[in-house]
Enzyme design. Structure first.
Site, PDB file in Angstrom:
ATOM      1  CD  GLU A  85     -76.257   5.434 -65.415  1.00  0.00           C
ATOM      2  OE1 GLU A  85     -76.057   5.251 -66.624  1.00  0.00           O
ATOM      3  OE2 GLU A  85     -75.341   5.746 -64.621  1.00  0.00           O
ATOM      4  CD  GLU A  86     -72.661   6.428 -63.111  1.00  0.00           C
ATOM      5  OE1 GLU A  86     -72.213   5.525 -63.843  1.00  0.00           O
ATOM      6  OE2 GLU A  86     -72.668   7.625 -63.454  1.00  0.00           O
TER       7      GLU A  86
ATOM      8  CG  ASP B 227     -76.497   6.494 -59.272  1.00  0.00           C
ATOM      9  OD1 ASP B 227     -77.353   6.937 -60.057  1.00  0.00           O
ATOM     10  OD2 ASP B 227     -75.776   5.519 -59.545  1.00  0.00           O
TER      11      ASP B 227
ATOM     12  CG  ASP C 173     -71.932  10.475 -65.404  1.00  0.00           C
ATOM     13  OD1 ASP C 173     -73.165  10.388 -65.537  1.00  0.00           O
ATOM     14  OD2 ASP C 173     -71.155   9.516 -65.525  1.00  0.00           O
TER      15      ASP C 173
ATOM     16  CG  HIS D 252     -77.844   8.632 -63.249  1.00  0.00           C
ATOM     17  ND1 HIS D 252     -76.769   8.795 -62.397  1.00  0.00           N
ATOM     18  CD2 HIS D 252     -77.319   8.647 -64.502  1.00  0.00           C
ATOM     19  CE1 HIS D 252     -75.656   8.907 -63.105  1.00  0.00           C
ATOM     20  NE2 HIS D 252     -75.954   8.839 -64.384  1.00  0.00           N
TER      21      HIS D 252
ATOM     22  CG  ASP E 286     -76.385  10.006 -68.018  1.00  0.00           C
ATOM     23  OD1 ASP E 286     -75.414  10.661 -67.600  1.00  0.00           O
ATOM     24  OD2 ASP E 286     -76.543   8.798 -67.773  1.00  0.00           O
TER      25      ASP E 286
ATOM     26  CG  HIS F 267     -67.499   6.735 -64.594  1.00  0.00           C
ATOM     27  ND1 HIS F 267     -67.955   5.575 -65.166  1.00  0.00           N
ATOM     28  CD2 HIS F 267     -68.572   7.552 -64.522  1.00  0.00           C
ATOM     29  CE1 HIS F 267     -69.247   5.683 -65.426  1.00  0.00           C
ATOM     30  NE2 HIS F 267     -69.640   6.881 -65.043  1.00  0.00           N
TER      31      HIS F 267
END
Length: 484
Positions: free
Chosen positions: A144-145, A77, A114, A75, A168, A456
């Site tokens: 995705e997030e 983003d 990530d 992904h 991922d 994150h």
């Protein structure tokens, strides 16, 4: 050392180029354009679907034309989080990266490994002239997030691959074959504003220094939730000193365990000294409870200007009790996979200001029924305090298929390369494979990646040697895809 001097150089160069492009979830216009241009510059078939996903197709290398087609998927983003004392504009600035011993990290922000390492590795394969590979369909999804809307919006028939390799996951000795689904649980209500009581003292109350982390893969690690800690302090001091709340701002994205929370509160000047002493005592108690998992936890109380208004007293108690009752953390462990979290919730963000309060949660589960059981638990707590509750962004989990041919291929290559047996696991994070599988039910899928820690959060970092291991593993898999 410069990032682009690391091996494999083409992968790291692509990662640096990618990280120069702002790419927050739901604002991926720049990175979509970047990826479309990348494919077209290579002269490869490149398309952007109506959702914003980018698909780049590359024919098989010489001698590999009769092999099955592989979808490489990551992904575009990234989670945008920064420390409060970091001055950084994610909408205009590229990530500032540095080599820190055995790791690559960013300066006070998330790194974007990530899923940027996955994206960069696919880019390197698309660029390559000497890597053996079957026909490749590179799928770069968006958002995705914060909802997986890219995967949800992908249409069937766009891809023709037999296998999908999702790049991922975040432990280089694991092969994922299943994941949790999720649903966003949001609670809203209005409240009455009343003038700040006379003879009041005002304070800014700040909780900071928490670990944070991924609300799926880190939810079982005992990290504190800043929103829950703040609520604990506020309710305790409401009961003891008649504390009044003017404002709360805690947490950020739903998939990040909240690291910080800030509240503006008042107490009677007559109680100010006792209130300050109680905050010190409560802080000691909380620090003792989290002495191992949160060694840098701190609570700061500072005088501030008196606000004009505060929350009405009875409503304040109702709201704080609802937040106290709102479940946070591991709700249920898997009964079939030892050590796997089945169901959890993250009370991700609390906003209280100007007569409105918003609470945002992300509930995850490998079981659809358990997912909504926990969501209903949250709904009950919030509705008892007058909130309206919405469920949005629900996405399915990914059911493990232990007899899949691609799993056998990937396991064999790992064992051959590294002389060890990989861990075949399911994870509590949300991967796009569950959604993609609904569009392409015959496509076999596995997920793997390099070792990434602190995803994150501003502590995010990727292990350099692990990236090299991951790259070697990926190339071996592509070289050994079977014939059609």
């Amino acid at each position: 050392m410069n990032i682009t001097e690391l091996e494999p150089q083409q992968l790291w160069a692509n990662f640096a180029s990618l990280n120069a492009v702002p790419r927050p979830s739901k604002k991926e216009e720049k990175v979509i354009a970047f990826m479309v241009d990348f494919g077209k510059q290579l002269g490869l078939e490149t398309l952007q679907d109506e959702t914003g996903n980018v698909i780049i197709k590359k024919p098989a290398s010489a001698g590999m034309e009769n092999r099955k087609t592989v979808v490489l998927q990551s992904h575009l983003d990234m989670v945008h989080q920064k420390n409060n004392d970091t001055v950084f504009d994610f909408s205009t600035e590229g990530i500032k990266m540095l080599v820190d011993g055995e790791w690559v990290r960013a300066e006070g922000t998330t790194l974007g490994a990530d899923n940027g390492i996955g994206v960069a590795s696919i880019m390197a394969i698309l660029q390559s002239k000497d890597i053996a590979h079957p026909a490749i369909e590179a799928l770069f999804t968006i958002d995705e997030e914060t909802g997986m809307t890219g995967a949800k919006g992908l249409k069937g028939g766009v891809l023709s691959g037999d296998y999908l390799l999702n790049l991922d996951t975040e432990e280089d000795d694991e092969i994922d074959i299943g994941c949790a689904g999720g649903v966003d649980v949001s609670a809203f209500r209005e409240y009455d504003i009343v003038p700040t009581p006379a003879n009041s003292a005002a304070y800014i109350l700040t909780i900071k220094g928490l670990h944070g982390g991924h609300s799926g893969t880190d939810i079982h690690k005992g990290y504190a939730n800043a929103n829950k800690l703040m609520n604990r302090l506020l309710l305790t001091c409401t009961c003891q000193f008649g504390l009044r709340i003017a404002q709360i701002e805690g947490g950020g994205l739903r998939n990040a365990i909240p690291r910080e929370s800030v509240a503006i509160v008042t107490v009677s000047k007559n109680d100010a000294a006792a209130f300050e002493k109680e905050i010190v005592q409560l802080t000691r108690e909380i620090q003792h409870e989290y002495v191992v998992t949160e060694p840098t936890l701190s609570v700061v109380l500072e005088p501030t200007a008196l606000p004009e208004s505060v929350m009405e007293e009875e409503e304040q108690v109702d709201v704080l009790k609802a937040l106290y009752a709102a479940f946070n953390g591991v709700y249920k462990m898997s009964q079939t996979i030892d050590g796997l979290v089945e169901t959890s919730n993250n009370v991700a963000r609390v906003q209280l200001k100007d007569g409105e309060i918003n609470v945002y949660c992300l509930t995850r589960s490998a079981s659809e029924t358990s997912k909504f059981d926990l969501a209903e638990t949250l709904r009950a707590a919030f509705e008892l305090a007058g909130f309206e509750v919405d469920y949005t962004g629900s996405y399915p989990g990914w059911e493990p298929k232990v007899d899949a041919e691609i799993l056998k291929i990937v396991k064999t290559q790992y064992e051959t390369l590294f002389g060890d047996t990989p861990k075949v696991v399911a994870c509590h994070a949300g991967l796009e494979c569950g959604i993609l599988g609904t569009h392409y039910p015959a496509m076999e899928m596995v997920s793997f990646g390099p070792t990434i820690k602190g995803a994150h959060s501003p502590a995010e970092r990727v292990n350099i040697a692990s990236v090299q291991k991951f790259w070697k593993f990926l190339l071996a898999i592509l070289k050994n895809i079977p014939v059609k």
